[in-house]
Motif scaffolding. Structure first.
Motif, short mmCIF file in Angstrom:
data_model
loop_
_atom_site.label_atom_id
_atom_site.label_comp_id
_atom_site.label_asym_id
_atom_site.label_seq_id
_atom_site.Cartn_x
_atom_site.Cartn_y
_atom_site.Cartn_z
N ILE A 131 0.84 -1.21 0.00
CA ILE A 131 0.00 0.00 0.00
C ILE A 131 0.87 1.26 0.00
O ILE A 131 0.62 2.21 -0.76
CB ILE A 131 -0.94 -0.01 1.23
CG1 ILE A 131 -1.99 -1.12 1.08
CG2 ILE A 131 -1.62 1.35 1.40
CD1 ILE A 131 -2.85 -1.31 2.31
N CYS A 132 1.90 1.27 0.85
CA CYS A 132 2.82 2.41 0.90
C CYS A 132 3.57 2.57 -0.42
O CYS A 132 3.75 3.69 -0.92
CB CYS A 132 3.81 2.24 2.05
SG CYS A 132 3.07 2.19 3.69
N TYR A 133 4.00 1.44 -0.97
CA TYR A 133 4.81 1.42 -2.20
C TYR A 133 4.07 2.06 -3.37
O TYR A 133 4.59 2.94 -4.06
CB TYR A 133 5.16 -0.03 -2.50
CG TYR A 133 6.08 -0.27 -3.67
CD1 TYR A 133 7.37 0.25 -3.69
CD2 TYR A 133 5.67 -1.04 -4.75
CE1 TYR A 133 8.22 0.01 -4.75
CE2 TYR A 133 6.52 -1.29 -5.82
CZ TYR A 133 7.80 -0.76 -5.81
OH TYR A 133 8.63 -1.01 -6.87
N VAL A 134 2.82 1.65 -3.60
CA VAL A 134 2.07 2.22 -4.73
C VAL A 134 1.62 3.65 -4.44
O VAL A 134 1.42 4.43 -5.38
CB VAL A 134 0.85 1.34 -5.09
CG1 VAL A 134 1.29 -0.03 -5.55
CG2 VAL A 134 -0.13 1.22 -3.94
N SER A 135 1.46 3.99 -3.16
CA SER A 135 1.01 5.34 -2.81
C SER A 135 2.09 6.39 -3.05
O SER A 135 1.80 7.59 -3.03
CB SER A 135 0.55 5.39 -1.34
OG SER A 135 -0.58 4.55 -1.15
N VAL A 136 3.32 5.96 -3.26
CA VAL A 136 4.39 6.89 -3.60
C VAL A 136 4.23 7.39 -5.03
O VAL A 136 4.57 8.54 -5.34
CB VAL A 136 5.77 6.21 -3.42
CG1 VAL A 136 6.89 7.09 -3.97
CG2 VAL A 136 6.03 5.91 -1.95
N THR A 137 3.71 6.55 -5.92
CA THR A 137 3.64 6.90 -7.34
C THR A 137 2.23 7.11 -7.88
O THR A 137 1.98 8.06 -8.63
CB THR A 137 4.32 5.80 -8.18
OG1 THR A 137 3.71 4.54 -7.91
CG2 THR A 137 5.81 5.72 -7.86
N LEU A 138 1.28 6.24 -7.51
CA LEU A 138 -0.04 6.27 -8.16
C LEU A 138 -0.83 7.57 -7.92
O LEU A 138 -1.45 8.08 -8.86
CB LEU A 138 -0.85 5.06 -7.74
CG LEU A 138 -0.95 3.93 -8.78
CD1 LEU A 138 -1.78 2.77 -8.27
CD2 LEU A 138 -1.52 4.44 -10.09
N PRO A 139 -0.89 8.12 -6.71
CA PRO A 139 -1.63 9.38 -6.55
C PRO A 139 -1.10 10.50 -7.44
O PRO A 139 -1.89 11.28 -7.99
CB PRO A 139 -1.42 9.71 -5.06
CG PRO A 139 -1.21 8.39 -4.42
CD PRO A 139 -0.43 7.58 -5.41
N LYS A 140 0.21 10.58 -7.62
CA LYS A 140 0.79 11.60 -8.50
C LYS A 140 0.42 11.33 -9.95
O LYS A 140 0.12 12.28 -10.71
CB LYS A 140 2.31 11.61 -8.33
CG LYS A 140 3.03 12.69 -9.15
CD LYS A 140 2.67 14.08 -8.67
CE LYS A 140 3.47 15.15 -9.40
NZ LYS A 140 3.08 16.52 -8.99
N ILE A 141 0.42 10.06 -10.35
CA ILE A 141 0.00 9.70 -11.71
C ILE A 141 -1.45 10.12 -11.93
O ILE A 141 -1.79 10.73 -12.96
CB ILE A 141 0.15 8.18 -11.94
CG1 ILE A 141 1.62 7.77 -11.91
CG2 ILE A 141 -0.48 7.77 -13.27
CD1 ILE A 141 1.84 6.27 -11.90
N LEU A 142 -2.32 9.83 -10.97
CA LEU A 142 -3.74 10.18 -11.09
C LEU A 142 -3.93 11.69 -11.15
O LEU A 142 -4.74 12.19 -11.93
CB LEU A 142 -4.52 9.59 -9.91
CG LEU A 142 -4.66 8.07 -9.89
CD1 LEU A 142 -5.25 7.60 -8.56
CD2 LEU A 142 -5.52 7.59 -11.05
#
Length: 320
Positions: free
Chosen positions: A76-87
């Motif tokens: 959860i932490c790992y994807v939250s580093v990149t995905l919110p910025k992508i969105l």
């Protein structure tokens, strides 16, 4: 482009980057936003469910599921580093990111990625002890040891990745400020650096060996012993049960380490932006999405815990 100004040698210095991401797919920005939003929700819900059931189900209070809980939270932490910025970039079409924000994103991405590598190795060690030394398992994998191994996995990358990130962002970035990627990963950022990057490239190879290849080889060694032990079991049902506890983890290991090794071990001459994006999407987004499915669909204990959880919810709903 956004530059800091002119240095003494009349070279413009970049202080802000543009994450190009999927800008070449301009007609699909809305579709991509929808797809990545769904993927992010699946990752959050799937991994959160694993955390919940491993905490509340008494049958899952074992070291194996303790490490699985840590792994799910790490995902959860790992994807939250990149995905919110992508969105956000897909929604606003505002792709700018400051040099400081880029460095912070890269640092946390590298630290959490390092944590995943070592935690997967710890999970393999746990299975090795459980299958190859079952009589000593309660002693070797006691609660204190499990906590130490989990904490070690989480913090192991902090000092090394501080140095790695500082080494990259202490360089000057001149010329283009367009990162042909959807987040601040090491290879695409390094392409924008001016001057000699040989030291950085050597550090990437060293990091890859220490952080990716070494845990991967330890996992291979553990599973070599595990497979040899399983083959010696007298009954087919015993062999099947032993292998079922390892198959999910082994599948995740192959997917994650395979794509990561290809990404960071390819020579610079063979690197292309399209291939980098595809590989990065695979191990930063797709694998975290598949992990809950892999661990639930291939694990009878987790399936039973999920059934009990939803059955209790349904019964309570009827009573109310």
């Amino acid at each position: 482009m956004n530059y800091q100004g002119m240095r003494e040698d009349n070279v413009s210095v970049v202080i802000q980057f543009i994450l190009m991401g999927f800008s070449d797919l301009s007609e699909f920005q809305g579709l991509l936003f929808g797809v990545f939003s769904i993927i992010y929700m699946i990752i959050l819900v799937g991994n959160s469910l694993i955390i919940i059931i491993t905490r509340i189900d008494n049958a899952l209070q074992t070291p194996m599921y303790f490490f699985l809980t840590n792994f799910s939270f790490l995902e959860i932490c790992y994807v939250s580093v990149t995905l919110p910025k992508i969105l956000m970039n897909l929604w606003t079409q505002e792709r700018r990111i400051s040099k400081l924000e880029c460095a912070i994103q890269m640092y946390f991405f590298l630290v959490l990625g390092t944590g995943e590598c070592f935690l997967l190795a710890v999970m393999a060690y746990d299975r090795y002890v459980a299958i190859c030394n079952p009589l000593h398992y309660p002693l070797l994998m006691n609660h204190k040891m499990c906590i130490c191994l989990a904490v070690g996995s989480w913090v192991s990358g902090i000092p090394f990745q501080i140095g790695q990130t500082w080494l990259i962002f202490s360089m000057h970035f001149c010329g283009s400020n367009q990162i042909d990627h959807f987040f601040c990963d090491v290879p695409p950022v390094l392409k924008l650096a001016c001057g000699n990057t040989s030291v950085n490239e050597i550090s990437i190879y060293v990091a890859t060996v220490l952080i990716i290849v070494t845990p991967f080889m330890l996992i291979i060694a553990s599973y070599s012993k595990i497979i040899a032990t399983i083959q010696k079991l007298p009954t087919a049902s015993g062999r099947e049960k032993a292998f079922s506890t390892c198959s999910s983890h082994l599948l995740v290991v192959v997917l994650f380490f395979g794509s990561a090794i290809v990404t960071y071990f390819r020579s610079k001459s063979n690197q292309s932006a399209a291939t980098d994006k595809l590989l990065s999407l695979f191990y930063t987004v797709m694998i975290p999405m598949f992990n809950p499915m892999i661990y639930t669909l291939r694990n009878k204990d987790v399936i039973n815990a999920l059934r009990k959880l939803f059955l209790n919810k349904t019964v309570c709903g009827v009573k109310l």
